[in-house]
Design an enzyme around this catalytic site. Structure first.
Site, PDB file in Angstrom:
ATOM      1  N   GLU A  96      20.193   3.934   1.662  1.00  0.00           N
ATOM      2  CA  GLU A  96      18.896   4.327   1.666  1.00  0.00           C
ATOM      3  C   GLU A  96      17.706   3.460   1.197  1.00  0.00           C
ATOM      4  O   GLU A  96      17.945   2.918   0.059  1.00  0.00           O
ATOM      5  CB  GLU A  96      18.645   5.758   1.260  1.00  0.00           C
ATOM      6  CG  GLU A  96      18.780   6.874   2.449  1.00  0.00           C
ATOM      7  CD  GLU A  96      17.728   6.670   3.746  1.00  0.00           C
ATOM      8  OE1 GLU A  96      17.012   5.931   3.606  1.00  0.00           O
ATOM      9  OE2 GLU A  96      17.416   8.045   4.054  1.00  0.00           O
ATOM     10  N   ASP A  97      16.643   3.294   1.939  1.00  0.00           N
ATOM     11  CA  ASP A  97      15.591   2.477   1.197  1.00  0.00           C
ATOM     12  C   ASP A  97      14.703   3.573   0.143  1.00  0.00           C
ATOM     13  O   ASP A  97      14.728   2.915  -0.882  1.00  0.00           O
ATOM     14  CB  ASP A  97      14.572   2.214   2.413  1.00  0.00           C
ATOM     15  CG  ASP A  97      14.043   3.158   3.203  1.00  0.00           C
ATOM     16  OD1 ASP A  97      14.644   4.197   3.311  1.00  0.00           O
ATOM     17  OD2 ASP A  97      13.441   2.911   4.033  1.00  0.00           O
ATOM     18  N   ASP A 156      12.434  10.572  -0.893  1.00  0.00           N
ATOM     19  CA  ASP A 156      11.080  11.115  -1.285  1.00  0.00           C
ATOM     20  C   ASP A 156      11.333  12.624  -0.979  1.00  0.00           C
ATOM     21  O   ASP A 156      11.719  13.089  -2.257  1.00  0.00           O
ATOM     22  CB  ASP A 156      10.189  10.476   0.298  1.00  0.00           C
ATOM     23  CG  ASP A 156       8.778  10.868  -0.217  1.00  0.00           C
ATOM     24  OD1 ASP A 156       8.445  10.764  -1.407  1.00  0.00           O
ATOM     25  OD2 ASP A 156       8.087  11.471   0.788  1.00  0.00           O
ATOM     26  N   ASP A 216       8.114   0.351   4.946  1.00  0.00           N
ATOM     27  CA  ASP A 216       7.167   0.065   6.080  1.00  0.00           C
ATOM     28  C   ASP A 216       6.106   1.073   6.015  1.00  0.00           C
ATOM     29  O   ASP A 216       6.252   2.153   5.459  1.00  0.00           O
ATOM     30  CB  ASP A 216       7.810   0.066   7.392  1.00  0.00           C
ATOM     31  CG  ASP A 216       8.080   1.624   7.968  1.00  0.00           C
ATOM     32  OD1 ASP A 216       8.907   2.368   7.291  1.00  0.00           O
ATOM     33  OD2 ASP A 216       7.367   2.175   8.955  1.00  0.00           O
TER      34      ASP A 216
HETATM   35  P1  IMP Z   1      12.448  12.166   2.898  1.00  0.00           P
HETATM   36  O1  IMP Z   1      13.333  12.495   3.979  1.00  0.00           O
HETATM   37  O2  IMP Z   1      11.132  12.941   2.732  1.00  0.00           O
HETATM   38  O3  IMP Z   1      13.295  11.920   1.586  1.00  0.00           O
HETATM   39  O4  IMP Z   1      11.547  10.757   3.532  1.00  0.00           O
HETATM   40  C1  IMP Z   1      12.463   9.536   3.504  1.00  0.00           C
HETATM   41  C2  IMP Z   1      11.688   8.575   4.459  1.00  0.00           C
HETATM   42  O5  IMP Z   1      10.367   8.541   4.392  1.00  0.00           O
HETATM   43  C3  IMP Z   1      12.198   7.041   4.221  1.00  0.00           C
HETATM   44  O6  IMP Z   1      13.365   6.931   4.750  1.00  0.00           O
HETATM   45  C4  IMP Z   1      10.921   6.376   4.617  1.00  0.00           C
HETATM   46  O7  IMP Z   1      10.896   6.011   5.791  1.00  0.00           O
HETATM   47  C5  IMP Z   1       9.755   7.409   4.501  1.00  0.00           C
HETATM   48  N1  IMP Z   1       9.051   7.233   3.253  1.00  0.00           N
HETATM   49  C6  IMP Z   1       8.781   7.906   2.021  1.00  0.00           C
HETATM   50  N2  IMP Z   1       8.020   7.458   1.258  1.00  0.00           N
HETATM   51  C7  IMP Z   1       7.626   6.272   1.565  1.00  0.00           C
HETATM   52  C8  IMP Z   1       6.777   5.228   0.925  1.00  0.00           C
HETATM   53  O8  IMP Z   1       6.322   5.269  -0.262  1.00  0.00           O
HETATM   54  N3  IMP Z   1       6.910   4.076   1.534  1.00  0.00           N
HETATM   55  C9  IMP Z   1       7.482   3.682   2.872  1.00  0.00           C
HETATM   56  N4  IMP Z   1       8.204   4.940   3.266  1.00  0.00           N
HETATM   57  C10 IMP Z   1       8.337   5.870   2.817  1.00  0.00           C
HETATM   58 MG    MG Z   2       9.573   4.728   7.516  1.00  0.00          MG
END
Ligand code: IMP
Ligand code: MG
Length: 181
Positions: free
Chosen positions: A100-101, A104, A161
């Site tokens: 994963e990148d 969050d 991004d």
């Molecule tokens: P989660 O499902 O809330 O864990 O979010 C994951 C996705 O949110 C990632 O794969 C990113 O596409 C996006 N994301 C969350 N925080 C950032 C950030 O600081 N910069 C860029 N993308 C983010």
């Molecule tokens: Mg994104």
């Protein structure tokens, strides 16, 4: 370090990324010494991390890609989990590492883990380039973490991004405010 025009601040330099991703590759190679790894790279954000990490893997490995979306707003996810690109490789009995990148809230990765477990891999681990543990809303922990961030910055670069842009930056930075507004 010189200030770049799209980022008000560089948080992780190209050199730091290179060093840390190499370390992760070495660590994973050691942990999977006698096993073949199936990397599942999550598009689009993980392409750079995947590419650099895999070059440091010294054990046999395979890569496959998935694309998912968690329809939410621009800067976080919370909505419906939709698979936009399926795996093309059967992971039954395989040692899988999701790449994963960024993690969050943990929503995307927790949904993915739930889904991939139904395909009965022999093992399933997570490697994330960036972890934002203090933003977590879903109980999920990454086994390998490139960098932990404990601030509320929305970051871009190295695959990450904002509205599909800035993935090409070789470092991780915080965008200039005027770009958001
Ligand atoms: P989660 O499902 O809330 O864990 O979010 C994951 C996705 O949110 C990632 O794969 C990113 O596409 C996006 N994301 C969350 N925080 C950032 C950030 O600081 N910069 C860029 N993308 C983010
Ligand atoms: Mg994104």
């Amino acid at each position: 370090m010189p200030k770049q025009d799209v980022c008000e601040k560089i948080l992780i330099s190209e050199e730091e990324i290179k060093k840390r991703v190499s370390q992760l590759g070495e660590q994973i190679s050691k942990d999977y010494e006698n096993k073949e790894i199936v990397f599942i790279s999550i598009l689009n954000g993980s392409f750079m991390f995947t590419s650099d990490l895999m070059k440091k893997i010294t054990t046999s490995c395979i890569v496959d890609f998935m694309q998912v979306s968690t329809y939410g707003n621009n800067t976080s996810s919370s909505g419906e989990f939709v698979i936009k690109k399926e795996l093309s490789f059967d992971i039954l009995g395989k040692h899988v590492i999701i790449l994963e990148d960024i993690i969050d809230s943990g929503y995307t990765i927790s949904k993915l883990v739930e889904y991939l477990k139904t395909m009965k891999p022999a093992s399933l681990k997570i490697a994330t380039f960036i972890d934002k543990p203090n933003r977590r809303e879903h109980d999920v922990k990454s086994d390998y973490v490139g960098f932990e961030m404990n601030n509320d910055y929305f970051i871009v670069g190295y695959g990450l991004d904002f509205s599909q842009r800035y993935r090409n930056l070789p470092y991780v930075g915080v965008l200039e405010e005027h770009i958001y507004s």
